[in-house]
Structure formats: structure tokens, C-alpha cells
Motif scaffolding. Structure first.
Motif, short mmCIF file in Angstrom:
data_model
loop_
_atom_site.label_atom_id
_atom_site.label_comp_id
_atom_site.label_asym_id
_atom_site.label_seq_id
_atom_site.Cartn_x
_atom_site.Cartn_y
_atom_site.Cartn_z
N MET A 115 53.85 30.58 32.73
CA MET A 115 54.54 31.64 33.47
C MET A 115 53.89 31.89 34.83
O MET A 115 54.59 32.05 35.84
N ILE A 116 52.56 31.90 34.82
CA ILE A 116 51.84 32.17 36.07
C ILE A 116 52.01 31.01 37.05
O ILE A 116 52.35 31.21 38.23
N ASN A 157 44.18 37.66 48.87
CA ASN A 157 42.98 37.79 48.04
C ASN A 157 43.33 37.80 46.55
O ASN A 157 42.63 37.18 45.74
N LEU A 158 44.38 38.50 46.20
CA LEU A 158 44.81 38.57 44.80
C LEU A 158 45.20 37.18 44.28
O LEU A 158 44.85 36.80 43.16
N LEU A 159 45.90 36.43 45.11
CA LEU A 159 46.32 35.08 44.70
C LEU A 159 45.11 34.16 44.58
O LEU A 159 45.09 33.26 43.73
N GLU A 160 44.11 34.37 45.41
CA GLU A 160 42.88 33.59 45.30
C GLU A 160 42.19 33.87 43.97
O GLU A 160 41.71 32.96 43.29
N TYR A 161 42.15 35.15 43.57
CA TYR A 161 41.57 35.53 42.28
C TYR A 161 42.33 34.86 41.14
O TYR A 161 41.74 34.38 40.17
N VAL A 162 43.66 34.86 41.26
CA VAL A 162 44.49 34.25 40.21
C VAL A 162 44.19 32.77 40.07
O VAL A 162 44.05 32.24 38.96
N LYS A 163 44.08 32.07 41.19
CA LYS A 163 43.79 30.62 41.15
C LYS A 163 42.47 30.35 40.44
O LYS A 163 42.36 29.44 39.62
N LYS A 164 41.45 31.14 40.76
CA LYS A 164 40.15 30.95 40.13
C LYS A 164 40.22 31.27 38.64
O LYS A 164 39.65 30.56 37.81
N ALA A 165 40.94 32.33 38.31
CA ALA A 165 41.06 32.73 36.90
C ALA A 165 41.83 31.70 36.10
O ALA A 165 41.50 31.42 34.94
N ILE A 166 42.84 31.11 36.70
CA ILE A 166 43.61 30.07 36.02
C ILE A 166 42.72 28.88 35.68
O ILE A 166 42.78 28.33 34.58
N SER A 167 41.90 28.48 36.64
CA SER A 167 40.99 27.35 36.41
C SER A 167 40.02 27.65 35.28
O SER A 167 39.78 26.80 34.40
N LEU A 168 39.47 28.86 35.26
CA LEU A 168 38.56 29.26 34.18
C LEU A 168 39.28 29.28 32.84
O LEU A 168 38.74 28.85 31.82
N LEU A 169 40.50 29.80 32.85
CA LEU A 169 41.28 29.89 31.61
C LEU A 169 41.57 28.50 31.05
O LEU A 169 41.45 28.27 29.84
N VAL A 194 39.04 33.22 25.78
CA VAL A 194 40.42 33.06 26.24
C VAL A 194 41.15 34.40 26.35
O VAL A 194 41.72 34.73 27.40
N VAL A 195 41.14 35.18 25.29
CA VAL A 195 41.83 36.47 25.33
C VAL A 195 41.24 37.39 26.40
O VAL A 195 41.97 38.10 27.10
N SER A 196 39.93 37.35 26.54
CA SER A 196 39.27 38.16 27.56
C SER A 196 39.76 37.79 28.96
O SER A 196 40.07 38.68 29.78
N LEU A 197 39.85 36.50 29.24
CA LEU A 197 40.34 36.04 30.54
C LEU A 197 41.81 36.39 30.73
O LEU A 197 42.23 36.80 31.82
N MET A 198 42.59 36.25 29.66
CA MET A 198 44.02 36.58 29.74
C MET A 198 44.21 38.05 30.12
O MET A 198 45.09 38.40 30.91
N ASN A 199 43.39 38.92 29.55
CA ASN A 199 43.49 40.35 29.85
C ASN A 199 43.13 40.63 31.30
O ASN A 199 43.76 41.48 31.96
N LYS A 200 42.11 39.93 31.81
CA LYS A 200 41.72 40.11 33.20
C LYS A 200 42.82 39.62 34.15
O LYS A 200 43.12 40.27 35.15
N ILE A 201 43.39 38.46 33.81
CA ILE A 201 44.47 37.92 34.64
C ILE A 201 45.66 38.85 34.62
O ILE A 201 46.35 39.04 35.63
N ILE A 203 45.76 42.04 34.47
CA ILE A 203 45.54 43.16 35.39
C ILE A 203 45.86 42.72 36.82
O ILE A 203 46.53 43.45 37.58
N ILE A 204 45.40 41.51 37.20
CA ILE A 204 45.65 41.00 38.55
C ILE A 204 47.15 40.78 38.76
O ILE A 204 47.71 41.14 39.80
#
Length: 213
Positions: A115-116, A157-169, A194-201, A203-204
Motif C-alpha cells: 500500500m505504501i 522530510n516526511l517522505l524521506e522518513y518513510v523511505k528509510k522506514a520502508i527499507s528497515l521494515l 516488524v509490528v513496532s516499525l509498522m506502528n511507527k510508519i 504515524i508518519i
């Protein structure tokens, strides 16, 4: 069943009644011994968490830790001695429940990624391009575009955070998938990482969706 946690002895209610104890006395005994588990408030609130601590009760708040009770000797002893489940049946249920949990979280995680990556991110980049073009047009017409430049910077900035979070996920999903033969290890990776990262993503993403047309 009356279970005494101090002596690890238990007695069936039916046995007490059959041996002459009145049903009312059995009920009174059960209530006296176990009234600390009765809570008529909101069992999902922080009030219950605090109250459970005061009463010396366990308060498991997630699926994986709850499944671990099947490995608790005190709990399995009851199941074994009452003939509810055999050791093999307990072990099987333990693995099946952990595997089921992992599969469910995997489906949710992969769906979130899709989806993201395929919907939310492209739509957000498209909108970023749109307002960037607007900023350029305003500048060309000698109109102050600072207000929209602030929006561009924030969304970027928000999209940059998302890109980094996606890679970590993706890394954590792969790690959990590679551990699938170790049901316990895999389940905890899904839960803790995984669930922890999903919750952070989440919020973003919620913040981004409030700013994108």
C-alpha cells in the motif's frame, strides 16, 4: 476447579460437592480464594494494569507472550494431570499458535508495504511535485511563496522518513521469514521488530495523509 497457587494443589468443584460440601460453600470458597481476579471496570484501560500489579496478577498484553504460558510448568501441570491435553498436544498447539501469529503479521506487513510503495508514496510524490511547480510559478510572478515552501520542506522530510522506514521494515521482514523454522524466534521478531516499525510508519503515514490532497 479451585487452584491454590501457593501449594500447587487443585480440587475439582464436583469432587467437593460429591464429598458433602454444599454448593453454596463451594461458591463461597471459590470467591474467597479468587476474588482478586474480579474487576468490573475497563479491562483494557491503564487502570486495570495498575490494579493487576497491586493484586499480584499477571497482565499479558500481547499474543506472543500469552502463547508462552503453554510452556509454563505450573500451567501445563494442570492440563496434564487433568488429562485435558498431552505433552505432544501442548507442544503442537504452542507451535501452531506461534506459526499462525507469524503468518498473520506477515500478511499485514506485506500488505502495508504494498500500500505504501504502490499507492501512498507515489501519490505523495506526485502531490509534492504539484506544489513544487506551484512554488515555481509563484516565484516567476514575483509572489511570495514562502508559505508553500514550508509545506514542500515538511512533506519532503516526511517522505524521506518513510523511505528509510520502508527499507528497515523490509530488512526485518526478511529476518523474520528466514527464522520461520524457529517458531518462537520468528514470532518475537514479528512482534518486537516488524509490528513496532509498522506502528511507527503508521504515524508518519497518518501525518502525510493529512497534508496531501
Amino acid at each position: 476447579m479451585n487452584y491454590n497457587t501457593k501449594s500447587n494443589n487443585y480440587t475439582l468443584a464436583s469432587s467437593l460437592i460429591e464429598n458433602g460440601t454444599t454448593p453454596m460453600d463451594v461458591i463461597k470458597n471459590f470467591f474467597t480464594n479468587h476474588k482478586r481476579i474480579i474487576f468490573n471496570g475497563d479491562g483494557y484501560s491503564h487502570n486495570w494494569e495498575d490494579e493487576a500489579k497491586k493484586r499480584g496478577l499477571s497482565n499479558i498484553t500481547n499474543t506472543v507472550d500469552a502463547i508462552q504460558t503453554l510452556k509454563n510448568p505450573k500451567m501445563t501441570k494442570i492440563l496434564l494431570e487433568l488429562g485435558v491435553l498431552s505433552e505432544n498436544e501442548i507442544s503442537s498447539r504452542y507451535e501452531i499458535l506461534l506459526e499462525s501469529y507469524s503468518k498473520n503479521i506477515q500478511v499485514e506487513a506485506l500488505t502495508s508495504l504494498k500500500m505504501i510503495k504502490n499507492q501512498i508514496y507515489p501519490a505523495s510524490v506526485s502531490y509534492l511535485n504539484e506544489i513544487s511547480q506551484t512554488a515555481i510559478n509563484l516565484s516567476k510572478n514575483n509572489i511570495d511563496n514562502k508559505f508553500i515552501l514550508d509545506d514542500i520542506k515538511e512533506l519532503s522530510n516526511l517522505l524521506e522518513y518513510v523511505k528509510k522506514a520502508i527499507s528497515l521494515l523490509e530488512v526485518e521482514i526478511k529476518k523474520a521469514q528466514d527464522s520461520k523454522t524457529d517458531y518462537n524466534k520468528a514470532a518475537y521478531i514479528w512482534k518486537d521488530n516488524v509490528v513496532s516499525l509498522m506502528n511507527k510508519i503508521r504515524i508518519i503515514i497518518d501525518t502525510i495523509e493529512s497534508k496531501v490532497s
